[in-house]
Write a protein that holds these residues in place. Sequence first.
Motif, short mmCIF file in Angstrom:
data_model
loop_
_atom_site.label_atom_id
_atom_site.label_comp_id
_atom_site.label_asym_id
_atom_site.label_seq_id
_atom_site.Cartn_x
_atom_site.Cartn_y
_atom_site.Cartn_z
N THR A 68 0.86 -1.18 0.00
CA THR A 68 0.00 0.00 0.00
C THR A 68 0.89 1.23 0.00
N VAL A 69 0.63 2.12 -0.95
CA VAL A 69 1.42 3.34 -1.08
C VAL A 69 0.51 4.51 -0.75
N ARG A 70 0.93 5.32 0.19
CA ARG A 70 0.14 6.47 0.63
C ARG A 70 0.91 7.73 0.27
N LYS A 71 0.26 8.59 -0.49
CA LYS A 71 0.90 9.82 -0.93
C LYS A 71 0.01 10.98 -0.51
N GLU A 72 0.56 11.85 0.34
CA GLU A 72 -0.21 12.98 0.82
C GLU A 72 0.11 14.21 -0.01
N ALA A 78 -4.86 12.29 1.54
CA ALA A 78 -4.04 11.12 1.21
C ALA A 78 -4.63 10.39 0.02
N ASP A 79 -3.74 10.02 -0.88
CA ASP A 79 -4.10 9.19 -2.02
C ASP A 79 -3.50 7.81 -1.75
N VAL A 80 -4.35 6.82 -1.49
CA VAL A 80 -3.88 5.49 -1.13
C VAL A 80 -4.10 4.56 -2.31
N ASN A 81 -3.02 3.89 -2.72
CA ASN A 81 -3.10 2.93 -3.83
C ASN A 81 -2.46 1.62 -3.40
N GLU A 82 -2.95 0.54 -3.98
CA GLU A 82 -2.41 -0.77 -3.70
C GLU A 82 -1.79 -1.32 -4.99
N TYR A 88 4.63 -1.64 -8.74
CA TYR A 88 5.14 -0.40 -8.17
C TYR A 88 6.52 -0.06 -8.75
#
Length: 192
Positions: A68-72, A78-82, A88
């Motif tokens: 899980t990648v969380r980019k604020e 927060a934009d959360v992507n799996e 990745y």
Amino acid sequence: MKITFEMDNLQDLIEKSVSGNIEEAVKSQVEDTIKEQVAKLGGDIISEVVTKNFNEFVNDYITNTKITVRKEDFWGDADVNEYTVEEYIKKCLKERLDNERFRMMDKYDRYEEVTFDEYIKKYYETYVEKEIKKKMDSYFEDIRDQINRTMKETFDNTTKDMLSNTVLNILTQNNTYRQLENNIKSIATKQD
């Protein structure tokens, strides 16, 4: 007191004893050799299987494990992507190639963002330039040593030849040398 030995079966006893000892020694040697070979082959096979399984495990981990990648952003949203690890890595690589910039560590252990051109220029300015200088210095040092050796040999040979000719000229001018030369000529021309 009288002791009597019967030696009728002595040869048979010796043969049985020696053949038994030889048989045990051969059997022991064969068993040791077999144990060594089995241990060696077993170690090779185990190493091969472990390597294969490890490679399969790593490949499976890269292709199937989800992260899980969380980019604020600036506002804290927060934009959360799996992604899988493989997805990745590909995404990051694509972003770097599209952006034509990546982060690298400078000589002060700080990260800086550079383009591929800047990276190549820095690399060539530091590494390649140093290597070329080192090779050129070594090459010129070899040439200098070779020239020095040749000059010394030439000087030594010329000086030796010149001194030999000078000494010979001085000797031929000497009366004693002429007398010796005349005596040798007269001995050589005398006939019996």
